[in-house]
Design an enzyme around this catalytic site. Structure first.
Site, PDB file in Angstrom:
ATOM      1  CG  HIS A   1      -1.559  -1.155   1.568  1.00 16.80           C
ATOM      2  ND1 HIS A   1      -2.786  -1.913   0.806  1.00 16.80           N
ATOM      3  CD2 HIS A   1      -1.310  -2.276   2.478  1.00 16.80           C
ATOM      4  CE1 HIS A   1      -3.308  -2.830   1.042  1.00 16.80           C
ATOM      5  NE2 HIS A   1      -2.326  -3.179   2.206  1.00 16.80           N
TER       6      HIS A   1
ATOM      7  CB  SER B   1      -0.662   0.250  -4.237  1.00 17.03           C
ATOM      8  OG  SER B   1      -1.078   0.577  -2.989  1.00 17.03           O
TER       9      SER B   1
ATOM     10  CB  SER C   1      -4.370   0.742  -0.312  1.00 15.96           C
ATOM     11  OG  SER C   1      -3.344   0.349  -1.039  1.00 15.96           O
TER      12      SER C   1
ATOM     13  CG  ASP D   1       0.588  -5.911   2.467  1.00 18.87           C
ATOM     14  OD1 ASP D   1      -0.402  -6.236   1.918  1.00 18.87           O
ATOM     15  OD2 ASP D   1       0.830  -5.041   3.271  1.00 18.87           O
TER      16      ASP D   1
ATOM     17  CD  GLU E   1       3.670  -5.269   6.298  1.00 20.41           C
ATOM     18  OE1 GLU E   1       4.763  -5.434   6.220  1.00 20.41           O
ATOM     19  OE2 GLU E   1       3.252  -4.535   7.081  1.00 20.41           O
TER      20      GLU E   1
ATOM     21  CG  ASN F   1       1.230 -11.656   9.186  1.00 24.76           C
ATOM     22  OD1 ASN F   1       0.283 -10.795   9.520  1.00 24.76           O
ATOM     23  ND2 ASN F   1       0.682 -12.989   9.788  1.00 24.76           N
TER      24      ASN F   1
ATOM     25  CE  LYS G   1       1.603  -7.099   9.590  1.00 23.23           C
ATOM     26  NZ  LYS G   1       0.139  -7.522   9.352  1.00 23.23           N
TER      27      LYS G   1
ATOM     28  CG  ASP H   1      -0.463  -4.316  10.788  1.00 20.97           C
ATOM     29  OD1 ASP H   1      -1.507  -4.168  10.817  1.00 20.97           O
ATOM     30  OD2 ASP H   1       0.426  -3.760   9.989  1.00 20.97           O
ATOM     31  CG  ASN H   2      -2.527  -8.653  12.229  1.00 17.58           C
ATOM     32  OD1 ASN H   2      -1.831  -7.609  11.336  1.00 17.58           O
ATOM     33  ND2 ASN H   2      -2.234  -9.805  12.094  1.00 17.58           N
TER      34      ASN H   2
ATOM     35  CB  CYS I   1      -7.874  -3.555  12.861  1.00 15.94           C
ATOM     36  SG  CYS I   1      -7.029  -4.303  11.598  1.00 15.94           S
TER      37      CYS I   1
ATOM     38  CG  HIS J   1      -8.671 -12.194   2.615  1.00 25.26           C
ATOM     39  ND1 HIS J   1      -7.429 -12.808   2.583  1.00 25.26           N
ATOM     40  CD2 HIS J   1      -9.406 -12.921   1.840  1.00 25.26           C
ATOM     41  CE1 HIS J   1      -7.505 -13.734   1.598  1.00 25.26           C
ATOM     42  NE2 HIS J   1      -8.662 -14.067   0.827  1.00 25.26           N
TER      43      HIS J   1
ATOM     44  CG  HIS K   1      -3.007  -0.264  10.481  1.00 26.83           C
ATOM     45  ND1 HIS K   1      -4.406  -0.637  10.336  1.00 26.83           N
ATOM     46  CD2 HIS K   1      -2.673  -1.569  10.505  1.00 26.83           C
ATOM     47  CE1 HIS K   1      -4.788  -1.723  10.532  1.00 26.83           C
ATOM     48  NE2 HIS K   1      -3.833  -2.413  10.489  1.00 26.83           N
TER      49      HIS K   1
ATOM     50  CB  SER L   1       4.296  -3.411  10.279  1.00 22.71           C
ATOM     51  OG  SER L   1       2.998  -3.555  11.001  1.00 22.71           O
TER      52      SER L   1
ATOM     53  CD  GLN M   1       7.927  -6.085   5.003  1.00 21.23           C
ATOM     54  OE1 GLN M   1       8.936  -6.653   4.778  1.00 21.23           O
ATOM     55  NE2 GLN M   1       6.915  -6.161   4.507  1.00 21.23           N
TER      56      GLN M   1
END
Lengths: 484, 484, 484, 484
Positions: free
Chosen positions: D62, D85, D90, D139, D205, D230, D235, D239-240, D244, D350, D403, D411, D415
């Protein structure tokens, strides 16, 4: 030391506070059964086949009402059981009485001395008609420790005739362990060795006990297979988190009646136990400060809005201090000397060395004012006092009744399933003298046995969806490393 | 009925469970003082001037440790005090013992019969050397009720020679009240009339008691001035909300040890008490359903994410039912008949008619299984049972120790200040026989006395800012109708 | 100053950003209607009778989508409407366009200059065929202010021939007001006087506006009746608390995209707005520090676990600063000079003097870096910057879209009902030139109109229960002083 | 299909919406840097040594402001970068513009067609002076997929001369992939094969991308080493969950302005993403219903007070539906047909097959009403509509800005560290063509780089404590299986 052993009419041994409390214990056992759907489902599913027929199980695990339901589940599946508590304060005497009268040999009461504690542990391992148990249910690893120390001492004695010397250690508790083993060898120089040989395995409940097992595995000194129940998701993420979220405020409130709202609560450690404790204190309206050594857990604490500080930064103004680390020397006597008057100090993580109780007792001219059972005010020479819960031992067990039945049903259903696994596979060679975790489908099974009670209804994957994410329709649904 | 009255060495009367519990009571009193900064500040500020010198104060208010600190504050300010509890189960016997031994005349124990309860109430109003008290501290209004009923009956007797007839009512409790008054008139036909005349005022603590006072004001039957302490912000928004948020889970956990997380909790009523209860259940991980008659409160519940349903929609699947309404017949016996097995039923709002206990007892063949004090399982003929806390009376007092000290310090500081106001103005004519609320600056003062304990630091207005919002730099800061 | 006025095909006047945005506005209006059940229910209930037939209504209230639904509700009930915004940044241009095209005369766009703002206000009061409006819907009181200032100036002019002098004030905004009035008098020396006479009343929405009204009531200068809609429970406890709980994080996130979790958020003021803001920041994972002048509110903040500190104690380490006080000079330029780099500063309480924007602009060599509309970074000479939202004006309106429709439906249903009350009683003499609050049964009605949308079902009192608590079965259910 | 490629003055290629947005992008980049302490610390620590000197990195991720800071970090460490992307909606156009102008070759804009999307992906892999990239940042795995499909097709072509046939699939997106590969082979029959050979590894990711990698590992078709970023704790658990928790309400509010409080929010899936989403909805005042296939996650949801139900039980009354499962067909068109009017439907898990968009479009006579970009109302023939966010693609990226920077810093620091690891070990043979997780000490390092920004201070173990729990004083502190 030797206590007198009592016997039921049928001849079963026990030593409890008051067998007359059995009726009250039975009443609470009946109530607890309704809150322990996993264990009751085990009775329904496995009871008829009597899989534990012929198995002798020794348990060393807080002798509470919930444990009583576990014991009766093991017996319902065919086992013969002997039990002791794994903490000198954690026994619920009415639970012990009910089990002693109705179900199994119990050696446990609230407020044992250390001497009595280890005597009880030893009794739970002595099977009148046998070399020892086939299986061990352990919590903290004391039963396993005694056997391993016994075997090692017997080997040394066989090698060089030297008996263990209690004076060789300054640790008062280990002194007692050595004395017991010494006396055992004097009576029977291979008892522990024969016992260890007979044992098919142990299932262990706690972080602390599991750590010991992994160390023994690493040093190749583990004498029988071990299943690490602590790291079942349905144990660590439920008992540790939600159990403590429930029982920490329960313990604090029963012991002190203090208002938690508006107070500053310092939670040492933000692992599973710490997460549950911090959530409970926040939910009760406290301002929470967390201490951590692990940057990942520290960052998690930040994300929940907790302040992350070392103890030294807030020792002077926090109101409630709770240790959850599973490490030692977290709150030192010197720290407590700096706390404000009537600061509350409790441990919900581990042994009583997490709070430096020894150091506290050793302060010259400190006074101990007992407020009620399991609640003492230690008055420093300067006049300020700190309120110490459960003498630095697990406050939720000492000051309240431990975790509630429902969450213990998760943990104990893991125990039952682990014991079944060890027993069923005793001749298959599947388990070596190593530490194992329960396979994920059994972990998921434990969870699913607890959902209907809460009115929760699962969604079913379609075969197409299952294929799309490459799992079976019936699970397991997650890879081994999944963190939940 | 008549109990024996005991006397201290100094001759002060009392009737408690066991005077030997006084030491334990004193210990807990010492601890509570540290949590009741408002009361302690009153002692510091007002003690030297002895403003209550010559004042006789009768209190009818749960005889707990916190109340003991209130009583000793009144005495520290110069008052002479007699006390009874306002609930048959709410006395903490060690608190009563400490006060009886050290401070004031007490007539209270945990587990009074209704007969004993009203005997205690009467004793607290009898002053050996006087027509009665100068001031009343009331909670629920029973002391006030007895006096008003007594005066009315004496007037009727004077008018037509008729004594009150206990058989004229079917209410078993009111029967007792009438009997007491009847016997009183038989002994002394103007006792209550003289007592009422002497009284300078009452300060009342609860919604229920205040409602009675406003009714008497409306019917012009109120015999002395009343200060409505219940509606001080520092009472209603603290005791009711935060007190119950603390003591509801405390009571449930002590009585049942049940895990609250995952359960469905039904909270009847979303007033201040209901708001605290719903918050506590949500915080503990329950799913909360609220019932309301008032659309505004219902909409507030929605905004917090609670489901709003009438009882009938969820009676069959909720796990915990709590009444907070201050109304009657909220949970009927017919409702409890529909609940699931081992549903928990408790009241934290009001009298024991909020849950239809009479109806429950009246079900043919219902069985009552006592689990422990204040915790009973009522087994219906179909075999399912419901667990009723504290016999339908206030569960936080019956099953736990009531509200914690800190929040009671807010309520009781209001009481002290109200009593001072009534006493100081007794000759000024400021207060008529009406119901008054404390002026806002006193309400704010109560709050400010509690901030330092929590480490809170206020911001000061500049004179320019104060002028800008048209308040004084030192408050009061809000208009009378402000809702907080 | 004079803008060009546009006209629809039908001749209705307007001045908006771009009439072509009307279709988009209509789309969002359609969506908003589904979220504004109270207003829609008013259309259903009152629409057929056309109660506002013949009434001219001027509104000065943020010209948003939600306001558009309000305007169309007033029109649906028969009113003729002219409208301006009450904030230079709060207009949603597509909403203004839709109303201008379809429904009413609108003078509003996002990003007005102060000159343009007051021109719009004046236009909304000018009715081509009439001396002025019959009713005013006000928010902040600017329309009411202009009329009162105008009347006063006309009186002075009549008395001594003196015109208002814009140079008599240093306040740049008041300068404009004086100029407008001066020019008005030059054109027509009794316009405002005739207008005030025609007005049947104003309903006012905000704390700030209401405060002005009470001051006018106190000084007996209020020229027509006023209904204080701000203090309806369904306004103050919903719009202020839940509206801000929603729109504060919305505004911060849209303006800065910054992660709130882990940050320290300083909330100045813990009234209704502050309560909503603190709850939102806590919910998002921030650590919240509250400042308060009022000890009661401060103690409430403590009970929720917030730290209570004056700004000076945390100005150097907080990350986000939000003013909610309704007072001035809360964050001074000198405070902002001490903040850490990229600290976020916003106001959700009141005018842009709550943050000392004038002082900020006045710092020598300060640089303003515009990041996006309504989001500026002010760079101090030492190189650090602070991010100021919406130029110190209401950030939820400037940076997001204000409160969501549902909560505005509560507020605006109060407005509709207040306007109906003023209009229906215009000849009855019921309302004098004073400030009134809506009676409780209307307040409860507003709430009840919003419950079905949320699936909430009320419980009904039985007649016996209603009698027991001395209320009517249909309400109102609470005494006037009840705090919710 | 072929777009025109633009070039900077210096000759670097790009294709973005509007290069003139670069200044605005730079401004936001500057702000984001302050919120991405992990990336900035990497620049400080590794920049001087230029470890990526000579490395060509292709990224498919993204193209947001946060990604721009990642790209500039890679470049600051010496890399040459090309970027596209990984989602058609995104891209933040101002971020793309700033990078295109200042830093790297970018092919990305908001609102690409699927054709354009894959063209951009291809461009990012084409290195003018080289066979392809040395490293891939992925990603979702589309870049990796294209290469693997390309290699397979080239092998097939080499074996039997058959070109891929776009008509062999009904999946419209895969059709495009096949066409691109077909055309590539027609131009150069070994391009992908040479490219794959050159690649030293990929760091991925997302859950979805990682799943693909493990499948390739299982089928031994993985062509280069892969690091699963991930499943770094820093991460997946940040991140998740927290990403969110932040961006779900942000996306819903920007798209719909709807009040979340009081609504029923249905969250499909209670993994990390679902946990964050449910927490956010609860925090905003919604009533949350969770659906789950996994009994463990379902039981976790129960413990937090969420109701657990399948969609079919609540499809008719929930207000907001959010999919977080990473599976397909979670909300079918037939489900949406049953929803109430203006129900909001969004996906944050997803691909856009999680919501059955294809089925929705296929309903006869369904109408699509575009409200604003990324927000459509689909009107069913019966007249009711559902509001679909971001056309069923990730709503936090489509409707908000993804995010926030801070969580992306976690995250992306993973990377950077993974890319460094792959590059530094490119000749050591340490990494085979398998999937690896970053070692725990690097995971802990990522966390520790983010603590100072939040004012968090770690506690240090004493050597004695470290020995007691058998860890090093400097970590890593947890066993591999620890769940956090």
């Amino acid at each position: 030391m030797s206590c007198t052993i009592d016997r039921t009419a049928g001849g079963r041994e026990y030593k409890v506070k008051d067998i007359a409390e059995a009726d009250f214990g039975r009443l609470e056992l009946d109530l607890a059964e309704a809150e322990m759907p996993g264990l009751m489902a085990c009775r329904t599913e496995f009871g008829p086949a009597q899989p534990f027929k012929g198995a002798k199980i020794t348990g060393s695990l807080h002798m509470t009402i919930q444990t009583a339901v576990l014991i009766e589940t093991l017996v319902a599946l065919g086992a013969e059981v002997r039990w002791c508590s794994c903490n000198i304060f954690s026994t619920q005497d009415h639970a012990a009485a009910a089990i002693a009268r109705d179900t199994a040999a119990v050696f446990a009461w609230k407020g044992e001395t250390l001497e009595e504690y280890w005597w009880c542990t030893e009794q739970s391992l002595i099977w009148p008609d046998s070399d020892g148990p086939d299986l061990i249910v352990d919590d903290g690893g004391d039963a396993t420790l005694l056997i391993h120390e016994g075997v090692a001492a017997e080997a040394a004695f066989a090698a060089n005739g030297k008996l263990p010397d209690p004076e060789s250690t300054t640790n008062p508790e280990f002194k007692i362990v050595l004395r017991i083993i010494k006396e055992s060898i004097e009576r029977d120089a291979t008892r522990f060795t024969r016992m260890a040989k007979k044992i098919q395995g142990v299932s262990e409940e706690t972080t602390t006990g599991v750590k010991r097992l992994y160390e023994m595995q690493a040093s190749k000194s583990l004498l029988f297979p071990a299943i690490n129940v602590n790291d079942s998701v349905t144990k660590s993420k439920f008992d540790n988190v939600y159990g403590c979220r429930h029982s920490l405020p329960d313990g604090i409130m029963r012991a002190t009646d203090v208002m938690i709202a508006g107070k500053v609560a310092f939670i040492a450690g933000y692992g599973d136990v710490g997460k549950g404790c911090a959530a409970a204190m926040k939910a009760a309206g406290a301002r929470v400060i967390v201490s951590e050594i692990d940057p990942i857990c520290a960052l998690q604490a930040c994300m929940e809005g907790y302040q992350v500080l070392p103890l030294s930064d807030c020792v002077e103004y926090a109101d409630i201090f709770v240790t959850t680390t599973g490490n030692k020397d977290i709150l030192l006597a010197a720290d407590m000397a700096k706390m404000k008057n009537n600061a509350i100090v409790g441990n919900i993580g581990h042994f009583d060395n997490e709070i430096d109780m020894a150091g506290l007792y050793a302060i010259p001219n400190i006074k101990r004012q007992n407020i009620k059972p399991q609640c003492d005010r230690f008055i420093f020479p300067d006049g300020h006092g700190v309120i110490v819960l459960a003498e630095g031992r697990l406050l939720n067990l000492g000051c309240a009744t431990g975790h509630p039945s429902f969450v213990m049903s998760c943990s104990f259903t893991n125990q039952v399933i682990a014991q079944l696994e060890l027993w069923n596979e005793r001749t298959s060679g599947r388990y070596e003298n190593k530490v194992y975790i329960l396979p994920k489908h059994l972990d998921e099974k434990v969870a699913s046995l607890h959902l209907p009670k809460l009115g929760a209804k699962l969604t079913k994957l379609t075969p197409e969806q299952a294929e799309y994410i490459h799992v079976s329709v019936d699970g397991p649904y997650k890879p081994a490393h999944y963190r939940y």
